[in-house]
Motif scaffolding. Structure first.
Motif, PDB file in Angstrom:
ATOM      1  N   LEU A  89      29.579  18.855 -12.337  1.00 55.68           N
ATOM      2  CA  LEU A  89      29.408  18.684 -13.778  1.00 55.68           C
ATOM      3  C   LEU A  89      28.354  19.636 -14.347  1.00 55.68           C
ATOM      4  CD1 LEU A  89      29.710  14.806 -14.002  1.00 55.68           C
ATOM      5  CD2 LEU A  89      31.423  16.522 -14.684  1.00 55.68           C
ATOM      6  N   ARG A  90      27.381  19.996 -13.545  1.00 53.92           N
ATOM      7  CA  ARG A  90      26.379  20.960 -13.988  1.00 53.92           C
ATOM      8  C   ARG A  90      27.015  22.352 -14.119  1.00 53.92           C
ATOM      9  NH1 ARG A  90      22.769  20.372  -9.975  1.00 53.92           N
ATOM     10  NH2 ARG A  90      22.301  18.317 -10.789  1.00 53.92           N
ATOM     11  N   PRO A 137      30.474  21.802 -17.235  1.00 56.87           N
ATOM     12  CA  PRO A 137      30.193  20.639 -18.080  1.00 56.87           C
ATOM     13  C   PRO A 137      31.434  20.003 -18.699  1.00 56.87           C
ATOM     14  CG  PRO A 137      28.683  22.438 -18.578  1.00 56.87           C
ATOM     15  CD  PRO A 137      29.718  22.987 -17.643  1.00 56.87           C
TER      16      PRO A 137
END
Length: 117
Positions: free
Chosen positions: A19-20, A23
């Protein structure tokens, strides 16, 4: 983009890392969608209905259930099993690559192991 369901015991460091890096990734955790404590067949069925590939570390039972579903003609959304000892950055890299370069349908009826190398 590919949609994933991380099973209840999947490493949250991997989830956060994906997710980093991406996003906009469509990755949910089993515990966040009401599947806490659900058996593996229920997890696979939910993922199938939601068009999500399952991420797991569970090589003992979930993989066997997925193969059993395939051999009996039931559908499997696709499963990626990551070794607990796999370096987290490698698994993140592979998942990001898979998300960016393939489609969910390409992985149906398959069990694949991470890292891909």
């Amino acid at each position: 983009m590919i949609r994933f369901l991380a099973d209840e015991n999947f490493n949250n460091d991997i989830v956060r890392g994906v997710l980093r890096r991406l996003p906009t990734a469509d990755l949910v955790r089993a515990q966040d969608v009401g599947l806490s404590g659900a058996d593996d067949d229920a997890v696979l069925e939910w993922a199938l209905m939601e068009n999500r590939i399952v991420l797991t570390h569970d090589r003992a039972t979930l993989i066997g259930i997925a193969y059993g579903r395939v051999t009996t003609g039931k559908l499997v959304p696709g499963v990626f099993a990551a070794s607990q000892s796999a370096p987290v950055p490698l698994v993140i890299d592979d998942l990001v690559l898979i998300m960016e370069c393939s489609r969910t349908e390409e992985w149906a009826q398959q069990v694949r192991y991470l890292p891909l190398r």
